[in-house]
Design a protein around this motif. Structure first.
Motif, PDB file in Angstrom:
ATOM      1  N   TYR A 270      23.983  -3.346  23.522  1.00  7.95           N
ATOM      2  CA  TYR A 270      24.513  -3.944  24.748  1.00  7.95           C
ATOM      3  C   TYR A 270      26.022  -3.720  24.785  1.00  7.95           C
ATOM      4  CZ  TYR A 270      20.016  -5.890  25.861  1.00  7.95           C
ATOM      5  OH  TYR A 270      18.692  -6.015  26.206  1.00  7.95           O
ATOM      6  N   ILE A 271      26.474  -3.126  25.893  1.00  2.00           N
ATOM      7  CA  ILE A 271      27.860  -2.683  26.017  1.00  2.00           C
ATOM      8  C   ILE A 271      28.508  -3.364  27.217  1.00  2.00           C
ATOM      9  CG2 ILE A 271      29.372  -0.681  26.235  1.00  2.00           C
ATOM     10  CD1 ILE A 271      27.035   1.029  25.245  1.00  2.00           C
ATOM     11  N   CYS A 272      29.735  -3.813  27.023  1.00  3.76           N
ATOM     12  CA  CYS A 272      30.489  -4.501  28.071  1.00  3.76           C
ATOM     13  C   CYS A 272      31.436  -3.511  28.757  1.00  3.76           C
ATOM     14  CB  CYS A 272      31.280  -5.624  27.409  1.00  3.76           C
ATOM     15  SG  CYS A 272      32.312  -6.596  28.494  1.00  3.76           S
ATOM     16  N   GLY A 273      31.485  -3.573  30.070  1.00  4.20           N
ATOM     17  CA  GLY A 273      32.385  -2.730  30.838  1.00  4.20           C
ATOM     18  C   GLY A 273      33.332  -3.572  31.679  1.00  4.20           C
ATOM     19  N   ALA A 274      34.549  -3.055  31.894  1.00  3.12           N
ATOM     20  CA  ALA A 274      35.550  -3.768  32.682  1.00  3.12           C
ATOM     21  C   ALA A 274      36.276  -2.805  33.605  1.00  3.12           C
ATOM     22  CB  ALA A 274      36.556  -4.452  31.754  1.00  3.12           C
ATOM     23  N   ASP A 275      36.544  -3.258  34.821  1.00  2.00           N
ATOM     24  CA  ASP A 275      37.372  -2.484  35.737  1.00  2.00           C
ATOM     25  C   ASP A 275      37.637  -3.317  36.981  1.00  2.00           C
ATOM     26  OD1 ASP A 275      37.567   1.029  35.674  1.00  2.00           O
ATOM     27  OD2 ASP A 275      38.727  -0.269  37.014  1.00  2.00           O
ATOM     28  N   ARG A 276      38.460  -2.796  37.860  1.00  2.00           N
ATOM     29  CA  ARG A 276      38.751  -3.454  39.122  1.00  2.00           C
ATOM     30  C   ARG A 276      38.106  -2.643  40.233  1.00  2.00           C
ATOM     31  NH1 ARG A 276      45.086  -4.656  39.087  1.00  2.00           N
ATOM     32  NH2 ARG A 276      44.491  -5.798  40.953  1.00  2.00           N
ATOM     33  N   LEU A 277      37.024  -3.160  40.777  1.00  2.00           N
ATOM     34  CA  LEU A 277      36.236  -2.397  41.726  1.00  2.00           C
ATOM     35  C   LEU A 277      36.754  -2.469  43.150  1.00  2.00           C
ATOM     36  CD1 LEU A 277      34.372  -2.375  39.233  1.00  2.00           C
ATOM     37  CD2 LEU A 277      32.448  -2.577  40.798  1.00  2.00           C
ATOM     38  N   GLY A 278      37.635  -3.420  43.452  1.00  2.00           N
ATOM     39  CA  GLY A 278      38.173  -3.509  44.801  1.00  2.00           C
ATOM     40  C   GLY A 278      37.606  -4.684  45.563  1.00  2.00           C
ATOM     41  N   ASN A 279      37.405  -4.505  46.857  1.00  2.00           N
ATOM     42  CA  ASN A 279      36.984  -5.615  47.708  1.00  2.00           C
ATOM     43  C   ASN A 279      35.505  -5.963  47.469  1.00  2.00           C
ATOM     44  OD1 ASN A 279      35.307  -3.866  49.346  1.00  2.00           O
ATOM     45  ND2 ASN A 279      37.180  -3.160  50.374  1.00  2.00           N
ATOM     46  N   PRO A 280      35.045  -7.078  47.986  1.00  2.00           N
ATOM     47  CA  PRO A 280      33.654  -7.494  47.746  1.00  2.00           C
ATOM     48  C   PRO A 280      32.613  -6.471  48.190  1.00  2.00           C
ATOM     49  CG  PRO A 280      34.918  -9.347  48.540  1.00  2.00           C
ATOM     50  CD  PRO A 280      35.820  -8.146  48.635  1.00  2.00           C
ATOM     51  N   ASP A 281      32.901  -5.738  49.265  1.00  2.00           N
ATOM     52  CA  ASP A 281      31.941  -4.737  49.713  1.00  2.00           C
ATOM     53  C   ASP A 281      31.788  -3.642  48.667  1.00  2.00           C
ATOM     54  OD1 ASP A 281      31.778  -1.931  51.699  1.00  2.00           O
ATOM     55  OD2 ASP A 281      30.224  -3.463  51.783  1.00  2.00           O
ATOM     56  N   ARG A 282      32.896  -3.198  48.103  1.00  2.00           N
ATOM     57  CA  ARG A 282      32.832  -2.181  47.051  1.00  2.00           C
ATOM     58  C   ARG A 282      32.139  -2.745  45.827  1.00  2.00           C
ATOM     59  NH1 ARG A 282      35.386   2.355  46.495  1.00  2.00           N
ATOM     60  NH2 ARG A 282      35.748   1.931  44.292  1.00  2.00           N
TER      61      ARG A 282
ATOM     62  N   LEU B 130      29.572   4.463  36.224  1.00  2.00           N
ATOM     63  CA  LEU B 130      30.760   5.260  36.543  1.00  2.00           C
ATOM     64  C   LEU B 130      31.878   4.417  37.157  1.00  2.00           C
ATOM     65  CD1 LEU B 130      29.062   8.449  38.030  1.00  2.00           C
ATOM     66  CD2 LEU B 130      29.959   8.122  35.717  1.00  2.00           C
ATOM     67  N   SER B 131      31.568   3.178  37.527  1.00  2.00           N
ATOM     68  CA  SER B 131      32.586   2.309  38.123  1.00  2.00           C
ATOM     69  C   SER B 131      33.525   1.699  37.087  1.00  2.00           C
ATOM     70  CB  SER B 131      31.903   1.165  38.884  1.00  2.00           C
ATOM     71  OG  SER B 131      31.104   1.667  39.940  1.00  2.00           O
ATOM     72  N   TYR B 132      33.197   1.845  35.806  1.00  2.00           N
ATOM     73  CA  TYR B 132      33.949   1.157  34.757  1.00  2.00           C
ATOM     74  C   TYR B 132      34.630   2.162  33.845  1.00  2.00           C
ATOM     75  CZ  TYR B 132      31.106  -2.609  36.522  1.00  2.00           C
ATOM     76  OH  TYR B 132      30.498  -3.512  37.358  1.00  2.00           O
ATOM     77  N   ASN B 133      35.905   1.935  33.570  1.00  2.00           N
ATOM     78  CA  ASN B 133      36.677   2.831  32.714  1.00  2.00           C
ATOM     79  C   ASN B 133      36.945   2.252  31.335  1.00  2.00           C
ATOM     80  OD1 ASN B 133      37.183   5.186  34.396  1.00  2.00           O
ATOM     81  ND2 ASN B 133      38.312   3.774  35.709  1.00  2.00           N
ATOM     82  N   THR B 134      36.683   0.985  31.150  1.00  2.00           N
ATOM     83  CA  THR B 134      36.910   0.373  29.846  1.00  2.00           C
ATOM     84  C   THR B 134      35.576  -0.098  29.289  1.00  2.00           C
ATOM     85  OG1 THR B 134      39.156  -0.354  30.375  1.00  2.00           O
ATOM     86  CG2 THR B 134      38.026  -1.516  28.599  1.00  2.00           C
ATOM     87  N   TRP B 135      35.286   0.343  28.075  1.00  2.00           N
ATOM     88  CA  TRP B 135      34.022   0.013  27.414  1.00  2.00           C
ATOM     89  C   TRP B 135      34.289  -0.457  25.998  1.00  2.00           C
ATOM     90  CZ3 TRP B 135      29.710   0.084  30.329  1.00  2.00           C
ATOM     91  CH2 TRP B 135      29.703   0.873  31.476  1.00  2.00           C
ATOM     92  N   GLY B 136      33.415  -1.336  25.523  1.00  2.00           N
ATOM     93  CA  GLY B 136      33.472  -1.724  24.128  1.00  2.00           C
ATOM     94  C   GLY B 136      32.579  -0.834  23.282  1.00  2.00           C
ATOM     95  N   GLN B 137      32.476  -1.175  22.003  1.00  2.00           N
ATOM     96  CA  GLN B 137      31.640  -0.421  21.068  1.00  2.00           C
ATOM     97  C   GLN B 137      30.183  -0.850  21.132  1.00  2.00           C
ATOM     98  OE1 GLN B 137      32.684   2.241  19.065  1.00  2.00           O
ATOM     99  NE2 GLN B 137      34.404   2.013  20.476  1.00  2.00           N
TER     100      GLN B 137
END
Length: 130
Positions: A94-106, A115-122
């Protein structure tokens, strides 16, 4: 530099519950959308759950809906995934992802896409035995 570190995975019997944690650092946690994916032996990242920055929006995969709860504690910079009634097919990293996706619609459109996340854990390993 934004980083996330997962924990909480272990081997359990089918029917058990687990709570996974993902600790965020390196920026302002409350500005980031968070998600959990899982990766099996085949290598692809399958969506599990996502939560938006305010914590009011939540999404779940069909395979886990009704058995899982994603939540966040902005004071602790942590996102949680609690899974009940674990099944052998839940076995994965199980891997955690983090990013700022923008407005609620996005967020609604893209939160379940890895592909929406650029930061991942191990990742943290969950093994469910029958």
């Amino acid at each position: 530099q934004v980083q996330v570190v997962e924990s909480g995975g272990r081997e359990v019997q089918a029917g058990a519950s687990l709570r996974l944690s993902c600790v965020f650092s390196g920026s302002t946690f409350s500005r980031y959308d968070m998600a959990w994916f899982r990766q099996g032996p085949g290598g692809g990242r399958d969506f599990v759950a996502a939560i938006d920055r305010p914590g009011s929006g939540r999404k779940y995969s069909d395979s886990i809906k009704g058995r899982a709860t994603i939540s966040r504690d902005n004071a602790k910079n942590t996102v949680y995934l609690e899974i009940d009634v674990l099944k052998p097919e839940d076995t994965a990293t199980y891997i955690c992802g983090a990013d700022r996706l923008g407005n609620p619609d996005r967020w609604n459109r893209y939160a379940s896409n890895p592909l929406s996340y650029n930061t991942w854990g191990q990742g943290t390993q969950v093994t469910v035995s029958s």
